[in-house]
Enzyme design. Structure first.
Site, PDB file in Angstrom:
ATOM      1  N   GLY A 126     -11.828  -2.870   6.514  1.00 42.53           N
ATOM      2  CA  GLY A 126     -12.280  -2.818   5.116  1.00 42.53           C
ATOM      3  C   GLY A 126     -13.735  -3.240   4.959  1.00 42.53           C
ATOM      4  CE  LYS A 183     -10.448   0.834  -0.522  1.00 48.32           C
ATOM      5  NZ  LYS A 183      -9.399   0.499   0.374  1.00 48.32           N
ATOM      6  CE1 TYR A 196      -8.446  -5.502   7.359  1.00 45.24           C
ATOM      7  CE2 TYR A 196     -10.091  -5.522   5.613  1.00 45.24           C
ATOM      8  CZ  TYR A 196      -8.811  -5.228   6.061  1.00 45.24           C
ATOM      9  OH  TYR A 196      -7.902  -4.669   5.199  1.00 45.24           O
ATOM     10  CB  CYS A 218       0.353  -3.392  -6.366  1.00 45.71           C
ATOM     11  SG  CYS A 218      -0.399  -4.945  -6.854  1.00 45.71           S
ATOM     12  CB  ALA A 271      -0.776  -7.274  10.562  1.00 42.72           C
TER      13      ALA A 271
HETATM   14  C1  SPV Z   1      -7.018  -2.030   0.527  1.00 40.21           C
HETATM   15  O1  SPV Z   1      -6.914  -3.241   0.674  1.00 40.21           O
HETATM   16  O2  SPV Z   1      -7.041  -1.492  -0.583  1.00 40.21           O
HETATM   17  C2  SPV Z   1      -7.090  -1.166   1.701  1.00 40.21           C
HETATM   18  C3  SPV Z   1      -7.424  -1.750   2.980  1.00 40.21           C
HETATM   19  O3  SPV Z   1      -6.957   0.022   1.567  1.00 40.21           O
HETATM   20  S1  SPV Z   1      -9.113  -2.052   3.097  1.00 40.21           S
HETATM   21  O4  SPV Z   1      -9.617  -1.277   4.212  1.00 40.21           O
HETATM   22  O5  SPV Z   1      -9.271  -3.473   3.316  1.00 40.21           O
HETATM   23  O6  SPV Z   1      -9.773  -1.661   1.873  1.00 40.21           O
HETATM   24 MN    MN Z   2      -7.247   0.541  -0.517  1.00 38.94          MN
END
Ligand code: SPV
Ligand code: MN
Length: 630
Positions: free
Chosen positions: A222, A229, A220, A273, A386
């Site tokens: 994230g 992240k 995944y 959000c 998704a």
């Molecule tokens: C978030 O959930 O804030 C995202 C997707 O931008 S992730 O890559 O999971 O952080």
């Molecule tokens: Mn994000």
């Protein structure tokens, strides 16, 4: 064996050439140690050239991490059924002194953490190719540039990164990188059917002292995509040291009615959000991560990325026309965790006239209408989290300005009863308090979501903050101090509901709130003062609804939406206070002062007007002077 010998055994002449051209011994050492630890059968060095990116994409298809869809350029990727979101429980900061990070952060003693991850990743790439790719956080050739190197065995991860980030190969030329670089070491681990199968051994360990992130047994994005992240957590710490901010922020430009200006705004909202849809309302600069720096008393912002990894649920011609139009035409796009039926992608909330097939393949494997999960719950056509992944440059309303002067910051959450749809803080510190007390509900972007119904998520950055939360807030307060004019700060809440649970606003109403924000910043709009900030006047909103949405906006709707709900707001202050009292790092006194002042002001107006106060009652209200710190 000497380093050169090790490199020669795993790299073809061509790949070795690409590496040695960089003449970067620190990088060579990193790659040699990765080879020794992970034991890949070969190493591919990507310079980010068209040819190298093409190879990465082709390999993702060949090894089954992606499959082609009918539309040219479209591919589909699945994450494992248990691997469709970030994994906070197994995401840990490795630090020598875990108590120094405060109580809100998931930390592990550094040596123990590195030993654990080394053990898990020992020989993890056996029989596979290791990819080395280079990216830049932020625009190249600016103070925002931070070089990153990604080492991974996932061609899907590298392909995503090629879409999401600016290439950074050139940044690694030379022995020294002025300020070091961020390094990312990832392996998807054992794959079954193209997805990581050792989920019990999923780990995302962030070595703050070494500026490295290790991530294993997950795909995944994230949890894996370096410059998203993972780098964000390293950047927050670097920013704190150097006096800038790394934030979970969208960036957008709002052109004026008068045609004389574009006002650049940023917005922090937890996932789920309305962040991406806000960024798309006018001109999008970025939808997820921004770095903020000061120069000559002015705040400048840059998008860390140049692509979008967006939630696909509810992307349809009415709510998200620009993105929807891209998703249905040829172009390089990776869909993840949606339904594939005969080579066409389908997702929850797509166009109303699309006939959704009753069978196909989705995030749960072979899927048919009515299929249930192990808890007996019906599996939807696509996962709630998704996504689609594409370059921003494809998007019609993309504003390619690399570095923008920042005039406004918007904080927002998800709350059924509070706060009002839009308000403006009385000053910078009051604005920091807006951000510190963002309230949301659990989202689909993290796995194992559960726990409390109300989540306090400072600056929508709680999951990524890599320094004590008290210090993080103190930095925010400090950042606003020596500016010619600090950005104006706003709060939005798109999710107010009535007693029956119906939303009070349509999805498009946010266009009006954003327009009000733009006009407030440029001093073209008046406002009422209330205990929690400036709020719009009905007559102004009525005009904006007419102009933006050709809709009328009644006094009744206004009264209901902009009601000051004292009981609910006091309840929230209690939750926020408890959150910060529990924190063991030193939370700035200004935060507790704000809680007290807000509480006092609410109790005072309640005495006069009762618990639910119409906005019209605030015509002559004077807020406590202490809220208006610059
Ligand atoms: C978030 O959930 O804030 C995202 C997707 O931008 S992730 O890559 O999971 O952080
Ligand atoms: Mn994000």
């Amino acid at each position: 064996m000497k380093d050169e010998k090790i490199l020669e055994t795993r790299l073809t002449k061509e790949n070795l050439g690409k590496l040695l051209e960089l003449k970067n011994s620190a990088l060579n050492e990193l790659i040699v140690s990765a080879i020794l630890k992970f034991q890949p059968k070969s190493v591919f060095i990507s310079t980010g050239s068209e040819e190298d990116c093409h190879y990465i994409r082709a390999m993702a298809l060949r090894n089954g991490e992606e499959k082609p869809l009918l539309m040219p350029g479209h591919t589909i990727h699945y994450d494992g059924y248990q691997d469709q979101g970030r994994d906070p429980a197994n995401t840990k900061f490795c630090v020598s002194d875990t108590s120094a990070l405060g109580s809100g952060l998931n930390a592990i003693e550094r040596e123990a953490g590195i030993a654990e991850i080394n053990d898990i990743m020992d020989g993890i790439m056996r029989g596979r190719e290791m990819i080395v790719a280079f990216y830049s956080l932020g625009p190249l050739g600016t103070v925002f540039t931070i070089p990153c190197v990604q080492i991974t065995d996932s061609f899907y991860v590298a392909h995503s990164e090629d879409l999401l980030y600016r290439g950074g190969y050139e940044l690694f030329k030379g022995q020294q990188l002025q300020d070091g670089f961020f390094g990312f070491l990832h392996s998807a681990g054992t794959l079954a059917n193209g997805v990581s199968s050792d989920i019990d051994l999923r780990r995302i360990f962030i070595d703050l002292e070494g500026n490295f992130v290790y991530s294993a047994n997950t795909q995944y994005a994230g949890n894996t995509v370096a410059a998203k992240k993972l780098a964000h957590r390293l950047a927050i710490r670097k920013a704190a040291q150097d006096g800038w901010l790394s934030e979970h922020l969208l960036l957008m430009g709002v052109p004026s009615y008068e045609g004389d200006r574009t006002t650049y705004l940023s917005g922090a909202l937890p996932s789920w959000c309305g962040k991406t849809s806000t960024s798309m309302l006018y001109d999008i600069v970025g939808d997820d991560l921004a770095h903020l720096r000061k120069k000559d008393g002015v705040v400048y912002a840059a998008n860390v990325e140049h692509g979008m990894f967006g939630v696909i649920k509810d992307v349809n011609p009415v709510d998200d026309p620009y993105i929807y139009n891209l998703l249905i035409k040829p172009g390089e796009i990776i869909f993840s965790n949606v339904l594939d039926a005969n080579g066409r992608p389908y997702w929850q909330g797509m166009a109303e006239d699309v006939q959704i097939p009753i069978a196909g393949y989705n995030h749960s494997g072979p899927w048919w209408k009515g299929k249930k999960d192990h808890r007996g719950k019906e599996i939807p056509i696509s996962h709630d989290n998704a996504r689609f992944c594409m370059r921003l440059a494809e998007i019609q309303n993309f504003d390619a300005t690399q570095v923008v002067p920042l005039q406004g910051i918007i904080y927002g959450g998800r709350s059924a009863m509070r706060p009002v749809p839009v308000s403006q803080s009385y000053g910078w510190v009051h604005g920091v308090f807006y951000g510190a007390s963002i309230e949301s509900e659990p989202t689909a972007a993290t796995v194992g979501a559960g726990g409390p119904k109300v989540i306090i998520n400072p600056m929508a950055n709680k999951e990524f903050v890599s320094i004590p939360i008290g210090k993080y807030l103190a930095n925010h307060i400090q950042f606003g101090k020596d500016l010619k004019k600090s950005p104006d700060v706003f709060h939005v809440n798109y999710f107010l509901r009535d007693d029956e649970g119906n939303f009070l606003n349509t999805k498009m109403d946010k266009k009006v709130w954003l327009r009000w924000i733009e006009r407030r910043i440029n001093q073209k709009m008046d406002a009422y003062a209330t205990p929690t900030g400036w709020i719009p006047k009905h007559e102004d909103l009525a005009k904006l609804f007419e102009r933006e949405l050709s809709a009328s906006y009644s006094r009744e709707d206004y009264e209901q939406q902009f009601m000051t709900r004292v009981k609910q707001l006091l309840e929230k202050l209690d939750i926020v206070e408890e959150f910060f009292r529990k924190e063991t790092s030193a939370v700035p006194k200004e935060i507790f002062d704000m809680i007290e002042i807000q509480r006092g002001a609410l109790l005072e107006v309640e005495k006069k007007h009762g618990p639910d106060i119409s906005p019209f009652k605030f015509k002559d209200y004077v807020p406590p002077a202490a809220l208006a710190t610059p």
